[in-house]
Design a protein around this motif. Structure first.
Motif, short mmCIF file in Angstrom:
data_model
loop_
_atom_site.label_atom_id
_atom_site.label_comp_id
_atom_site.label_asym_id
_atom_site.label_seq_id
_atom_site.Cartn_x
_atom_site.Cartn_y
_atom_site.Cartn_z
N VAL A 304 -3.02 24.80 -20.65
CA VAL A 304 -3.72 23.54 -20.41
C VAL A 304 -4.37 23.03 -21.69
O VAL A 304 -4.25 21.85 -22.05
N LEU A 305 -5.07 23.91 -22.39
CA LEU A 305 -5.74 23.51 -23.64
C LEU A 305 -4.72 23.09 -24.69
O LEU A 305 -4.93 22.10 -25.41
N GLY A 306 -3.61 23.84 -24.79
CA GLY A 306 -2.59 23.49 -25.78
C GLY A 306 -1.92 22.16 -25.47
O GLY A 306 -1.71 21.33 -26.37
N THR A 307 -1.58 21.93 -24.20
CA THR A 307 -0.94 20.67 -23.81
C THR A 307 -1.90 19.51 -24.00
O THR A 307 -1.50 18.42 -24.43
N ASN A 308 -3.17 19.72 -23.68
CA ASN A 308 -4.17 18.66 -23.87
C ASN A 308 -4.31 18.31 -25.35
O ASN A 308 -4.41 17.13 -25.72
N HIS A 309 -4.29 19.33 -26.21
CA HIS A 309 -4.38 19.09 -27.65
C HIS A 309 -3.17 18.29 -28.15
O HIS A 309 -3.33 17.34 -28.94
N LEU A 310 -1.98 18.66 -27.69
CA LEU A 310 -0.78 17.93 -28.10
C LEU A 310 -0.80 16.49 -27.60
O LEU A 310 -0.40 15.56 -28.32
N ALA A 311 -1.28 16.29 -26.38
CA ALA A 311 -1.36 14.93 -25.84
C ALA A 311 -2.28 14.06 -26.70
O ALA A 311 -1.97 12.90 -26.98
N LYS A 312 -3.40 14.62 -27.12
CA LYS A 312 -4.32 13.86 -27.96
C LYS A 312 -3.74 13.61 -29.35
O LYS A 312 -3.97 12.54 -29.95
N ARG A 313 -2.98 14.58 -29.86
CA ARG A 313 -2.35 14.39 -31.17
C ARG A 313 -1.36 13.23 -31.14
O ARG A 313 -1.17 12.54 -32.15
N PHE A 314 -0.72 13.01 -30.00
CA PHE A 314 0.23 11.91 -29.86
C PHE A 314 -0.41 10.63 -29.34
O PHE A 314 0.28 9.71 -28.91
N GLY A 315 -1.75 10.57 -29.35
CA GLY A 315 -2.45 9.35 -29.02
C GLY A 315 -2.62 9.09 -27.53
O GLY A 315 -2.95 7.96 -27.13
N GLN A 316 -2.41 10.12 -26.68
CA GLN A 316 -2.56 9.96 -25.26
C GLN A 316 -3.95 10.40 -24.81
O GLN A 316 -4.68 11.10 -25.53
N THR A 317 -4.31 10.02 -23.59
CA THR A 317 -5.60 10.42 -23.03
C THR A 317 -5.48 11.80 -22.43
O THR A 317 -4.63 12.07 -21.59
N GLY A 318 -6.36 12.72 -22.84
CA GLY A 318 -6.36 14.06 -22.31
C GLY A 318 -7.31 14.19 -21.13
O GLY A 318 -7.82 13.21 -20.60
N ILE A 319 -7.53 15.43 -20.71
CA ILE A 319 -8.44 15.67 -19.57
C ILE A 319 -9.88 15.82 -20.03
O ILE A 319 -10.79 15.90 -19.21
N TYR A 320 -10.10 15.87 -21.33
CA TYR A 320 -11.46 15.90 -21.86
C TYR A 320 -11.47 15.34 -23.27
O TYR A 320 -10.43 15.19 -23.88
#
Length: 320
Positions: A304-320
């Motif tokens: 979850v933390l890794g996927t959230n980090h990748l999502a933010k790196r690609f400019g998407q909204t994460g869960i935190y």
């Protein structure tokens, strides 16, 4: 120079007092909102946070007659036994393959269905279709497994009777290692796909209709509108649900797998969930099964933390 009296409050103290007064005023103003929050807060404390203390069983050789505190502390011994177990590779392979099938086939299904429903213009037909596809979600998995057995059993199953009539042969779907995973995915799609469209339809309901009208004026067709307006509208919802789904990569759902599991398909059907049940409940290895469950939880948090980090790196909204 004029000396500041020791009794004179500092700026930090004044700021702290102002924050406290502001917080108290908010508590008085919204007191009934906080009262409504209490049941949900108590639920998470009692059923989610307090049981975390039981994770210490994974580091002890728990003996029920000795008790939790007096049981011997063994550290990572149960984890070592689990990783050295010849069945670990089989469990990991089966769990990951089923999770991959879910991500590839089930995860996009509610999105596609929501996009199709969004194109239905008659409200009456749209409500009827939504009601029909929501119903399977409320059916027990025991009923779903029973229906699967009734349709696919070789002893009078409807599907096999039709196969026998037209091909002269039967297929043992329920005991076949080749058919187990497709059956699990088909069951999941049929049961949960309709209910999964709720979030996506809610996101689509917030799209400004004027965007579609402007696109029509510009000569855009349905596929252009879908690609440039509809999909961007639900992109953040898709990303958030994908992040949360990654936390369940090692969690395939105990009930469904257990109901479809039998000695003939165990080679591809046994996953971590059923293994924890077998070791913890049927064999009484409480510490060992707790270690397996804790391993699953840690891997889920990391994903979850890794996927959230990748999502933010690609400019998407994460869960935190």
């Amino acid at each position: 120079m004029k000396q500041v009296s020791a009794a004179t409050p500092s700026v930090k103290q004044l700021s702290r007092v102002n924050r406290s007064r502001h917080m108290l005023s908010r508590l008085r103003r919204d007191k009934w909102m906080y009262v409504l929050l209490l049941p949900g807060l108590l639920y998470f404390i009692v059923f989610k946070y307090v049981p975390m203390w039981g994770a210490l069983l994974a580091f002890k050789n728990y003996q029920p007659f000795v008790g939790f505190w007096k049981s011997e502390w063994v550290g990572f011994e149960h984890f070592r036994l689990f990783f050295d177990n010849p069945e670990f590779t089989m469990l990991l392979r089966n769990t990951l393959i089923l999770s991959l099938y879910n991500l590839v086939f089930f995860f996009p299904a509610p999105i596609i269905l929501a996009l199709l429903l969004n194109e239905v213009r008659l409200a009456f037909y749209k409500r009827v279709i939504q009601t029909m596809i929501y119903v399977p979600h409320f059916i027990s998995m025991v009923i779903v497994a029973s229906l699967t057995y009734v349709f696919l059993t070789t002893e009078g199953g409807i599907v096999n009777e039709l196969l026998l009539k037209y091909t002269g042969d039967k297929i043992d779907f329920l005991s076949s290692t080749e058919w187990f995973r497709p059956l699990i995915i088909l069951q999941t799609i049929w049961k949960e796909c309709g209910f999964g469209t709720i979030l996506f339809l809610a996101a689509l309901a917030g799209v400004d209709v004027e965007q579609y009208e402007a696109a029509t004026v510009d000569g855009a067709g349905r596929w252009r509108k879908l690609w440039h307006i509809t999909l961007p509208a639900i992109r953040s919802t898709i990303v958030i649900l994908l992040i949360l789904r990654m936390g369940h990569v090692l969690d395939n759902g105990f009930e469904q797998i257990y109901l479809m599991l039998n000695p003939l398909n165990r080679e591809v059907a046994e996953v971590f969930d059923t293994y924890v049940y077998m070791m913890g409940i049927t064999q009484g290895a409480f510490s060992y099964s707790t270690a397996v469950g804790l391993f699953k939880a840690v891997v889920g948090v990391i994903l979850v933390l890794g996927t959230n980090h990748l999502a933010k790196r690609f400019g998407q909204t994460g869960i935190y």
